[in-house]
Design a protein around this motif. Sequence first.
Motif, mmCIF file in Angstrom:
data_model
loop_
_atom_site.group_PDB
_atom_site.id
_atom_site.type_symbol
_atom_site.label_atom_id
_atom_site.label_comp_id
_atom_site.label_asym_id
_atom_site.label_seq_id
_atom_site.Cartn_x
_atom_site.Cartn_y
_atom_site.Cartn_z
ATOM 1 N N ASN A 146 0.861 -1.184 0.000
ATOM 2 C CA ASN A 146 0.000 0.000 0.000
ATOM 3 C C ASN A 146 0.901 1.238 0.000
ATOM 4 O O ASN A 146 1.142 1.847 1.023
ATOM 5 C CB ASN A 146 -0.888 -0.049 1.251
ATOM 6 C CG ASN A 146 -1.696 1.200 1.519
ATOM 7 O OD1 ASN A 146 -1.795 1.635 2.657
ATOM 8 N ND2 ASN A 146 -2.287 1.794 0.503
ATOM 9 N N ARG A 164 -5.623 9.043 -3.876
ATOM 10 C CA ARG A 164 -5.956 7.675 -4.278
ATOM 11 C C ARG A 164 -5.417 6.706 -3.250
ATOM 12 O O ARG A 164 -4.500 7.040 -2.486
ATOM 13 C CB ARG A 164 -5.422 7.332 -5.664
ATOM 14 C CG ARG A 164 -3.936 7.013 -5.780
ATOM 15 C CD ARG A 164 -3.095 8.262 -5.795
ATOM 16 N NE ARG A 164 -1.877 8.095 -6.559
ATOM 17 C CZ ARG A 164 -0.869 8.970 -6.523
ATOM 18 N NH1 ARG A 164 -0.929 10.049 -5.756
ATOM 19 N NH2 ARG A 164 0.205 8.790 -7.256
ATOM 20 N N VAL A 166 -3.871 2.806 -3.240
ATOM 21 C CA VAL A 166 -3.388 1.719 -4.088
ATOM 22 C C VAL A 166 -3.162 0.491 -3.216
ATOM 23 O O VAL A 166 -2.445 0.556 -2.213
ATOM 24 C CB VAL A 166 -2.083 2.111 -4.808
ATOM 25 C CG1 VAL A 166 -1.544 0.933 -5.620
ATOM 26 C CG2 VAL A 166 -2.320 3.309 -5.724
ATOM 27 N N TYR A 167 -3.797 -0.609 -3.584
ATOM 28 C CA TYR A 167 -3.638 -1.876 -2.872
ATOM 29 C C TYR A 167 -2.955 -2.881 -3.804
ATOM 30 O O TYR A 167 -3.512 -3.244 -4.846
ATOM 31 C CB TYR A 167 -4.990 -2.492 -2.483
ATOM 32 C CG TYR A 167 -5.886 -1.720 -1.565
ATOM 33 C CD1 TYR A 167 -5.454 -0.611 -0.841
ATOM 34 C CD2 TYR A 167 -7.218 -2.128 -1.397
ATOM 35 C CE1 TYR A 167 -6.313 0.068 0.014
ATOM 36 C CE2 TYR A 167 -8.085 -1.455 -0.543
ATOM 37 C CZ TYR A 167 -7.631 -0.348 0.150
ATOM 38 O OH TYR A 167 -8.482 0.319 0.996
ATOM 39 N N GLN A 196 -9.804 4.078 -5.712
ATOM 40 C CA GLN A 196 -9.010 2.933 -5.310
ATOM 41 C C GLN A 196 -8.474 2.217 -6.551
ATOM 42 O O GLN A 196 -9.209 2.024 -7.519
ATOM 43 C CB GLN A 196 -9.837 1.950 -4.488
ATOM 44 C CG GLN A 196 -10.259 2.455 -3.116
ATOM 45 C CD GLN A 196 -11.147 1.450 -2.399
ATOM 46 O OE1 GLN A 196 -12.325 1.345 -2.705
ATOM 47 N NE2 GLN A 196 -10.575 0.711 -1.463
ATOM 48 N N VAL A 197 -7.214 1.841 -6.474
ATOM 49 C CA VAL A 197 -6.609 1.001 -7.505
ATOM 50 C C VAL A 197 -6.222 -0.302 -6.829
ATOM 51 O O VAL A 197 -5.341 -0.328 -5.966
ATOM 52 C CB VAL A 197 -5.369 1.661 -8.131
ATOM 53 C CG1 VAL A 197 -4.735 0.728 -9.155
ATOM 54 C CG2 VAL A 197 -5.730 2.996 -8.764
ATOM 55 N N THR A 199 -4.702 -3.927 -7.280
ATOM 56 C CA THR A 199 -3.842 -4.533 -8.282
ATOM 57 C C THR A 199 -2.929 -5.576 -7.640
ATOM 58 O O THR A 199 -3.134 -5.983 -6.492
ATOM 59 C CB THR A 199 -3.042 -3.431 -9.014
ATOM 60 O OG1 THR A 199 -2.297 -4.004 -10.076
ATOM 61 C CG2 THR A 199 -2.126 -2.683 -8.073
ATOM 62 N N THR A 203 2.652 -4.085 -9.686
ATOM 63 C CA THR A 203 2.080 -2.812 -10.141
ATOM 64 C C THR A 203 2.041 -1.809 -8.996
ATOM 65 O O THR A 203 2.378 -0.630 -9.180
ATOM 66 C CB THR A 203 0.675 -3.032 -10.715
ATOM 67 O OG1 THR A 203 0.736 -4.015 -11.745
ATOM 68 C CG2 THR A 203 0.110 -1.738 -11.274
ATOM 69 N N ALA A 204 1.642 -2.250 -7.817
ATOM 70 C CA ALA A 204 1.581 -1.343 -6.673
ATOM 71 C C ALA A 204 2.957 -0.780 -6.346
ATOM 72 O O ALA A 204 3.100 0.414 -6.039
ATOM 73 C CB ALA A 204 1.008 -2.076 -5.458
ATOM 74 N N VAL A 207 3.869 1.875 -9.004
ATOM 75 C CA VAL A 207 3.094 3.126 -9.021
ATOM 76 C C VAL A 207 3.898 4.255 -8.383
ATOM 77 O O VAL A 207 3.987 5.367 -8.933
ATOM 78 C CB VAL A 207 1.738 2.946 -8.315
ATOM 79 C CG1 VAL A 207 1.083 4.301 -8.065
ATOM 80 C CG2 VAL A 207 0.809 2.073 -9.131
#
Length: 439
Positions: A146, A164, A166-167, A196-197, A199, A203-204, A207
């Motif tokens: 996260n 945002r 991100v998970y 929320q993203v 993924t 990818t997290a 980011v």
Amino acid sequence: MDISVIGCGYLGAVHAASMAQLGHDVVGIEVDVPKAELLASGTAPFHEPGFETLLKDSLASGRLRFSSDMADAAGSQVHFVCVGTPQKRGEYAADLRYVESATESLTDVLAPGELVVGKSTVPVGTAARLAELVTGKVPGALLAWNPEFLREGFAVQDTLHPDRLVYGLPAGTDGDTARALLDEVYATIVADGTPQVVTDYATAEMVKTAANSFLATKISFINAMAELCEATGADVKQLADAIGYDDRIGRKFLNAGLGFGGGCLPKDIRAFMARAGELGADQALTFLREVDNINMRRRIRMVELAREVCDGSLLGKRIAVLGAAFKPDSDDIRDSPALNVAAQLQLQGATVRVTDPAANENIRRSWPQLEVVETAEEAAHRADAVLVLTEWKQFRELDPVAFGQVVARKAVLDGRQALDRDTWVAAGWSYRALGRRAG
């Protein structure tokens, strides 16, 4: 929820106090005993607007405490790992010792069903490796990634009201369980409609490094344009204003000047390059090497500009450096462009006085060779040149008429496009800035 935060430096301390503000019962684990005691007393160990008030309020609520003993993290449902990932000495790669050590120690008190959440900025592939460590030692425990997106000076706002979430989650039902726990942690933020993203780990992880690389590229782009403006006689500020009206480009991060520093952007883009090389994809990020080079050239150019203003020689000249933190509203001097310039000026024979509204004590500890004073007026007393190298409000709002009575020579170098050139020129100052015509 019961939450632990492992590592209470800048990221962890703000996160711990913010989670308590959201209603959770939080224990911050910090192995540096004096720092843990300082936080427990309600004293912020760093300058961050609004943080000390948040810290005191969270402690007073009874929902926040600090400890130097990892055993006190036992029983928490969610454990946030917030330790640093500095650049390795002599290399571009990130030093993951602290993340690995913190996670390893945490597994000694971890129980099945609990969630470890990485927030540190790490090279892609780290989360998958740590997930194997966690689940291998504690079957039934979970790991998520996260990433944080804090801006120094706005950290409290960015934690409580992020743009945002991100998970990075494991596959299958484990991912569903981890998401449910994270959604419970951030229930108030999720209820506000925060995007929320959701993924995978890789990818997290990317980011954060991709975001920092993009911002660094944008800053270095406009600074490259500043170099061309100096060669052609164009004005980089007007250029930035004009291209910034294009909403595909935008005006943010297009202020030409001394470039970026601090504990994130420089080391993160270097670690990104290093990791790409390890993966055999180094050609994809070769442009970041030039981004880094452009950024470092700005410091050299500022020293050259100071020498020009001082009639070709810095020897024996008195120079005031206003600003030392890498950005305003912070006392962070890690990889500070301002301090790099100040040190180079001194090495070349100038008498340099430095002042910063928040970072003076840090400078005295880390740069004892520099003379540090408390006010802009003291720094500028009988100065041959004044360099504004961090755009603090206190410096932006200086009265050029009154300030002109302090100096020996009215010469100002605006390293951050922070001053109104016309106002300073009208007050009798010569004005120079990177990428702009002399005033």
